[in-house]
Design a protein around this motif. Structure first.
Motif, PDB file in Angstrom:
ATOM      1  N   VAL A  55      74.852 115.917  14.897  1.00 57.36           N
ATOM      2  CA  VAL A  55      74.036 115.776  13.727  1.00 57.36           C
ATOM      3  C   VAL A  55      72.766 116.549  14.171  1.00 57.36           C
ATOM      4  O   VAL A  55      71.748 116.237  15.043  1.00 57.36           O
ATOM      5  N   SER A  56      72.742 117.867  13.921  1.00 51.65           N
ATOM      6  CA  SER A  56      71.716 118.727  14.422  1.00 51.65           C
ATOM      7  C   SER A  56      70.528 119.383  12.999  1.00 51.65           C
ATOM      8  O   SER A  56      69.973 120.314  13.410  1.00 51.65           O
ATOM      9  N   GLY A  57      70.562 118.645  12.209  1.00 48.08           N
ATOM     10  CA  GLY A  57      69.774 118.985  11.108  1.00 48.08           C
ATOM     11  C   GLY A  57      70.218 119.085   9.627  1.00 48.08           C
ATOM     12  O   GLY A  57      71.455 118.552   9.729  1.00 48.08           O
ATOM     13  N   PHE A  58      69.805 119.590   8.738  1.00 46.66           N
ATOM     14  CA  PHE A  58      70.269 119.632   7.666  1.00 46.66           C
ATOM     15  C   PHE A  58      71.366 120.713   7.134  1.00 46.66           C
ATOM     16  O   PHE A  58      71.006 121.737   6.909  1.00 46.66           O
ATOM     17  N   ASN A  59      72.552 120.373   7.543  1.00 43.92           N
ATOM     18  CA  ASN A  59      73.587 121.297   7.254  1.00 43.92           C
ATOM     19  C   ASN A  59      75.028 120.698   6.941  1.00 43.92           C
ATOM     20  O   ASN A  59      74.940 119.283   7.212  1.00 43.92           O
ATOM     21  N   LEU A  60      75.958 121.074   6.405  1.00 48.24           N
ATOM     22  CA  LEU A  60      77.189 120.470   5.920  1.00 48.24           C
ATOM     23  C   LEU A  60      77.691 119.908   6.834  1.00 48.24           C
ATOM     24  O   LEU A  60      77.986 118.610   6.806  1.00 48.24           O
ATOM     25  N   GLY A  61      78.172 120.419   8.041  1.00 48.24           N
ATOM     26  CA  GLY A  61      78.674 119.571   9.235  1.00 48.24           C
ATOM     27  C   GLY A  61      77.909 118.334   9.840  1.00 48.24           C
ATOM     28  O   GLY A  61      78.587 117.271   9.655  1.00 48.24           O
ATOM     29  N   SER A  62      76.691 118.407   9.583  1.00 50.53           N
ATOM     30  CA  SER A  62      75.635 117.312  10.299  1.00 50.53           C
ATOM     31  C   SER A  62      75.797 116.201   8.972  1.00 50.53           C
ATOM     32  O   SER A  62      76.120 115.013   9.298  1.00 50.53           O
ATOM     33  N   PHE A  63      75.924 116.613   7.834  1.00 48.63           N
ATOM     34  CA  PHE A  63      76.128 115.439   6.548  1.00 48.63           C
ATOM     35  C   PHE A  63      77.269 114.909   6.498  1.00 48.63           C
ATOM     36  O   PHE A  63      77.491 113.585   6.237  1.00 48.63           O
ATOM     37  N   VAL A  64      78.459 115.870   6.936  1.00 44.56           N
ATOM     38  CA  VAL A  64      79.866 114.980   6.784  1.00 44.56           C
ATOM     39  C   VAL A  64      80.026 114.198   7.956  1.00 44.56           C
ATOM     40  O   VAL A  64      80.472 112.980   7.768  1.00 44.56           O
ATOM     41  N   ILE A  65      79.474 114.401   9.049  1.00 49.85           N
ATOM     42  CA  ILE A  65      79.405 113.696  10.497  1.00 49.85           C
ATOM     43  C   ILE A  65      78.768 112.286  10.025  1.00 49.85           C
ATOM     44  O   ILE A  65      79.020 111.188  10.301  1.00 49.85           O
ATOM     45  N   ALA A  66      77.465 112.547   9.368  1.00 48.82           N
ATOM     46  CA  ALA A  66      76.605 111.281   9.043  1.00 48.82           C
ATOM     47  C   ALA A  66      77.103 110.443   8.011  1.00 48.82           C
ATOM     48  O   ALA A  66      77.121 109.212   8.289  1.00 48.82           O
ATOM     49  N   VAL A  67      77.907 110.920   7.189  1.00 48.97           N
ATOM     50  CA  VAL A  67      78.480 110.155   6.089  1.00 48.97           C
ATOM     51  C   VAL A  67      79.619 109.451   6.704  1.00 48.97           C
ATOM     52  O   VAL A  67      79.954 108.347   6.393  1.00 48.97           O
ATOM     53  N   ILE A  68      80.801 110.020   7.458  1.00 49.08           N
ATOM     54  CA  ILE A  68      81.794 109.196   8.249  1.00 49.08           C
ATOM     55  C   ILE A  68      81.192 108.472   9.080  1.00 49.08           C
ATOM     56  O   ILE A  68      81.566 107.229   8.909  1.00 49.08           O
ATOM     57  N   GLY A  69      79.912 108.685   9.935  1.00 47.82           N
ATOM     58  CA  GLY A  69      79.467 107.438  10.496  1.00 47.82           C
ATOM     59  C   GLY A  69      79.019 106.194   9.650  1.00 47.82           C
ATOM     60  O   GLY A  69      79.071 105.319  10.037  1.00 47.82           O
ATOM     61  N   ALA A  70      78.409 106.562   8.670  1.00 46.65           N
ATOM     62  CA  ALA A  70      77.994 105.620   7.608  1.00 46.65           C
ATOM     63  C   ALA A  70      79.179 104.718   7.105  1.00 46.65           C
ATOM     64  O   ALA A  70      79.009 103.523   6.856  1.00 46.65           O
ATOM     65  N   ILE A  71      80.207 105.350   6.951  1.00 48.52           N
ATOM     66  CA  ILE A  71      81.393 104.405   6.345  1.00 48.52           C
ATOM     67  C   ILE A  71      81.938 103.877   7.301  1.00 48.52           C
ATOM     68  O   ILE A  71      82.249 102.635   7.109  1.00 48.52           O
ATOM     69  N   VAL A  72      81.910 104.352   8.683  1.00 52.17           N
ATOM     70  CA  VAL A  72      82.567 103.309   9.834  1.00 52.17           C
ATOM     71  C   VAL A  72      81.470 102.239   9.957  1.00 52.17           C
ATOM     72  O   VAL A  72      81.974 101.210  10.212  1.00 52.17           O
TER      73      VAL A  72
END
Length: 82
Positions: A55-72
């Motif tokens: 998670v390195s800022g506001f970008n699509l990759g970081s957002f997807v990783i953050a959402v997956i982490g939140a789901i977990v």
């Protein structure tokens, strides 16, 4: 990122995770923010450990990783609360 940016990023990630996994969870908006922020951190840690990125800022990759982490984290939260 500043703390306000993490709160906003976490709120969005937590809200998306709750949309993907609807259900009755106590705590409301505060728990959603906490799950989102912690999910972003956990997602970044797991993503980095597996070589997918972080998670390195506001970008699509970081957002997807953050959402997956939140789901977990939401799954873990629901299992522990039962």
């Amino acid at each position: 990122m500043g703390i306000l940016a993490w709160i906003i990023f976490g709120l969005i990630a937590g809200a998306i995770a709750k949309l993907i996994m609807p259900g009755k969870d106590p705590g409301g908006i505060i728990v959603t923010i906490i799950i989102g922020i912690l999910g972003a951190v956990i997602g970044g840690w797991i993503g980095t450990a597996l070589g997918f990125g972080d998670v390195s800022g506001f970008n699509l990759g970081s957002f997807v990783i953050a959402v997956i982490g939140a789901i977990v984290l939401l799954v873990i939260y629901r299992v522990v609360r039962k």
